[in-house]
Design a protein around this motif. Structure first.
Motif, PDB file in Angstrom:
ATOM      1  N   THR A 184       7.626  65.145  58.976  1.00  0.00           N
ATOM      2  CA  THR A 184       9.104  65.367  59.175  1.00  0.00           C
ATOM      3  C   THR A 184       9.526  64.790  57.797  1.00  0.00           C
ATOM      4  N   HIS A 185       9.264  64.164  57.057  1.00  0.00           N
ATOM      5  CA  HIS A 185       9.720  63.892  55.522  1.00  0.00           C
ATOM      6  C   HIS A 185       9.433  65.028  54.748  1.00  0.00           C
ATOM      7  N   ARG A 186       8.133  65.612  54.722  1.00  0.00           N
ATOM      8  CA  ARG A 186       7.596  66.525  53.860  1.00  0.00           C
ATOM      9  C   ARG A 186       8.548  68.068  54.173  1.00  0.00           C
ATOM     10  N   ASN A 187       8.759  68.143  55.487  1.00  0.00           N
ATOM     11  CA  ASN A 187       9.393  69.434  55.754  1.00  0.00           C
ATOM     12  C   ASN A 187      10.920  69.215  55.520  1.00  0.00           C
ATOM     13  N   SER A 188      11.437  68.257  55.109  1.00  0.00           N
ATOM     14  CA  SER A 188      12.743  67.917  54.836  1.00  0.00           C
ATOM     15  C   SER A 188      12.930  68.638  53.187  1.00  0.00           C
ATOM     16  N   TYR A 189      11.856  68.700  52.384  1.00  0.00           N
ATOM     17  CA  TYR A 189      12.187  69.408  51.102  1.00  0.00           C
ATOM     18  C   TYR A 189      11.071  70.414  50.699  1.00  0.00           C
ATOM     19  N   LEU A 190      10.069  70.955  51.675  1.00  0.00           N
ATOM     20  CA  LEU A 190       9.225  71.846  51.327  1.00  0.00           C
ATOM     21  C   LEU A 190       9.984  73.243  51.412  1.00  0.00           C
ATOM     22  N   ARG A 191       9.822  73.956  50.130  1.00  0.00           N
ATOM     23  CA  ARG A 191      10.257  75.213  50.095  1.00  0.00           C
ATOM     24  C   ARG A 191       9.383  76.425  50.023  1.00  0.00           C
ATOM     25  N   ARG A 192       8.027  75.955  49.752  1.00  0.00           N
ATOM     26  CA  ARG A 192       7.050  77.149  49.836  1.00  0.00           C
ATOM     27  C   ARG A 192       5.747  76.690  50.188  1.00  0.00           C
ATOM     28  N   LYS A 193       4.889  77.644  50.782  1.00  0.00           N
ATOM     29  CA  LYS A 193       3.451  77.082  51.244  1.00  0.00           C
ATOM     30  C   LYS A 193       2.703  76.397  50.221  1.00  0.00           C
ATOM     31  N   THR A 194       2.046  75.310  50.868  1.00  0.00           N
ATOM     32  CA  THR A 194       1.218  74.652  49.863  1.00  0.00           C
ATOM     33  C   THR A 194       0.073  73.922  50.585  1.00  0.00           C
ATOM     34  N   LEU A 195      -0.900  73.963  49.846  1.00  0.00           N
ATOM     35  CA  LEU A 195      -2.321  73.368  50.394  1.00  0.00           C
ATOM     36  C   LEU A 195      -2.341  72.041  49.938  1.00  0.00           C
ATOM     37  N   VAL A 196      -2.694  71.211  50.926  1.00  0.00           N
ATOM     38  CA  VAL A 196      -3.054  69.960  50.687  1.00  0.00           C
ATOM     39  C   VAL A 196      -4.416  69.691  50.900  1.00  0.00           C
ATOM     40  N   PRO A 197      -5.060  69.204  49.658  1.00  0.00           N
ATOM     41  CA  PRO A 197      -6.648  69.180  49.949  1.00  0.00           C
ATOM     42  C   PRO A 197      -6.933  68.030  50.792  1.00  0.00           C
ATOM     43  N   TRP A 198      -8.094  68.061  51.447  1.00  0.00           N
ATOM     44  CA  TRP A 198      -8.512  67.093  52.478  1.00  0.00           C
ATOM     45  C   TRP A 198      -8.712  65.745  51.853  1.00  0.00           C
ATOM     46  N   LEU A 242      -5.264  71.259  54.033  1.00  0.00           N
ATOM     47  CA  LEU A 242      -4.136  71.547  55.280  1.00  0.00           C
ATOM     48  C   LEU A 242      -3.139  72.619  54.555  1.00  0.00           C
ATOM     49  N   LEU A 243      -2.976  73.583  55.190  1.00  0.00           N
ATOM     50  CA  LEU A 243      -1.946  74.760  54.747  1.00  0.00           C
ATOM     51  C   LEU A 243      -0.418  74.230  55.214  1.00  0.00           C
ATOM     52  N   MET A 244       0.475  74.164  54.575  1.00  0.00           N
ATOM     53  CA  MET A 244       1.798  73.847  54.873  1.00  0.00           C
ATOM     54  C   MET A 244       2.591  74.752  54.575  1.00  0.00           C
ATOM     55  N   ARG A 245       3.582  75.433  55.757  1.00  0.00           N
ATOM     56  CA  ARG A 245       4.678  76.236  55.436  1.00  0.00           C
ATOM     57  C   ARG A 245       5.791  75.704  55.714  1.00  0.00           C
ATOM     58  N   PRO A 246       6.867  76.236  54.998  1.00  0.00           N
ATOM     59  CA  PRO A 246       8.508  75.503  55.215  1.00  0.00           C
ATOM     60  C   PRO A 246       8.719  75.633  56.937  1.00  0.00           C
ATOM     61  N   ALA A 247       9.206  74.632  57.182  1.00  0.00           N
ATOM     62  CA  ALA A 247       9.799  74.370  58.578  1.00  0.00           C
ATOM     63  C   ALA A 247      10.733  73.376  58.687  1.00  0.00           C
ATOM     64  N   PRO A 248      11.558  73.387  59.539  1.00  0.00           N
ATOM     65  CA  PRO A 248      12.625  72.387  59.730  1.00  0.00           C
ATOM     66  C   PRO A 248      12.311  70.812  60.010  1.00  0.00           C
ATOM     67  N   SER A 249      12.788  70.086  59.367  1.00  0.00           N
ATOM     68  CA  SER A 249      12.638  68.682  59.663  1.00  0.00           C
ATOM     69  C   SER A 249      12.634  68.490  60.980  1.00  0.00           C
ATOM     70  N   HIS A 250      12.044  67.450  61.672  1.00  0.00           N
ATOM     71  CA  HIS A 250      12.104  67.168  63.193  1.00  0.00           C
ATOM     72  C   HIS A 250      13.574  66.530  63.264  1.00  0.00           C
ATOM     73  N   VAL A 251      14.178  65.941  62.241  1.00  0.00           N
ATOM     74  CA  VAL A 251      15.750  65.435  62.611  1.00  0.00           C
ATOM     75  C   VAL A 251      16.334  66.487  61.510  1.00  0.00           C
ATOM     76  N   ARG A 252      17.238  67.256  62.323  1.00  0.00           N
ATOM     77  CA  ARG A 252      17.727  68.241  61.449  1.00  0.00           C
ATOM     78  C   ARG A 252      18.738  67.665  60.475  1.00  0.00           C
ATOM     79  N   ARG A 253      19.573  68.000  59.587  1.00  0.00           N
ATOM     80  CA  ARG A 253      20.423  67.751  58.673  1.00  0.00           C
ATOM     81  C   ARG A 253      21.887  67.647  59.556  1.00  0.00           C
TER      82      ARG A 253
END
Length: 253
Positions: A184-198, A242-253
């Protein structure tokens, strides 16, 4: 939750040694235990930290009142009081001592750029627990309080990570709690798809796994519980990370 404790987290299981390290890129979290009580670990210190951070943000004060009775405080954490060596009362008091007696250090090391910073503190400057563990409903003569370290308090109110307490009370495992807060923290500022290595995730969430494949299986198992509560999170398991794509944070602004 405190942002620094989302970026790198506490131990999941009991450790006999007196120090603990986790890494997140150039950031290193180090925890040093009081020799009489040991390191904090598991679900309980995470619940305590979430309560502490939430109260600090709401009250805008480093001095926090824990409640008139032990049972009332435990209900605030979503815990049902029970006795015995394996009961919630004993485990909570043990983890409170471990957490508040520990010293935490954060080190940022970017050798390529010549940048290095170290910051150390205890979470609390002063802790007073006056509850009667034999009579959980008895109101104490003196207030039970925690006075937060000023550095820690400033970091909480300056950069808090909003989370939904309903999700926290459903998730039981320490890793699931860590993944939920991180997503929920990462999605609050993620703007493009990102691959985080295992291997990077393993250093951040589960350094005790001997093989990356075992960590990956455990991470995905706990992440599935998080996604049941937070279906908007868009993550996908790849062989290399882990591939992450932009998504809403769980607690909306």
């Amino acid at each position: 939750m405190a942002r620094m404790l989302v970026q790198a987290t506490l131990p999941h299981r009991r450790l006999e040694r007196m120090s603990f390290d986790r890494r997140n890129g150039r950031l290193r979290l180090s925890i040093y235990a009081h020799p009489d009580v040991g390191l904090p670990y598991g679900r309980y210190p995470r619940l305590l930290l979430i309560w502490v951070c939430s109260e600090a943000v709401k009250t805008r004060s480093p001095l926090l009142e824990l409640g008139p009775t032990l049972s009332s405080f435990m209900y605030q954490l979503g815990l049902i009081p029970s006795g015995g060596n394996w009961g919630t009362i004993h485990r909570l008091r043990d983890q409170m001592r471990r957490l508040f007696a520990s010293t935490i250090a954060y080190t940022y090391d970017d050798s390529a750029e010549g940048h290095w910073r170290d910051r150390g503190f205890r979470i609390a400057e002063d802790v007073k627990l006056w509850w009667n563990v034999r009579d959980l409903g008895q109101v104490a003569t003196w207030r039970s309080t925690v006075e937060l370290n000023r550095t820690f308090y400033d970091s909480i109110v300056g950069h808090p990570v909003p989370i939904d307490l309903r999700a926290i009370r459903v998730l039981r495992s320490p890793m699931a709690l860590d993944i939920y807060c991180w997503l929920t923290h990462r999605n609050s500022y993620l703007r493009r798809k990102t691959l985080v290595p295992w291997d990077s995730l393993q250093l951040q969430f589960g350094a005790r796994y001997s093989r990356t494949r075992a960590f990956r299986a455990a991470f995905l198992r706990h992440a599935s519980k998080v996604l049941a509560l937070y279906p908007d999170a868009r993550i996908e398991s790849r062989e290399d990370g882990l591939l992450m794509r932009p998504a809403p944070s769980h607690v909306r602004r």
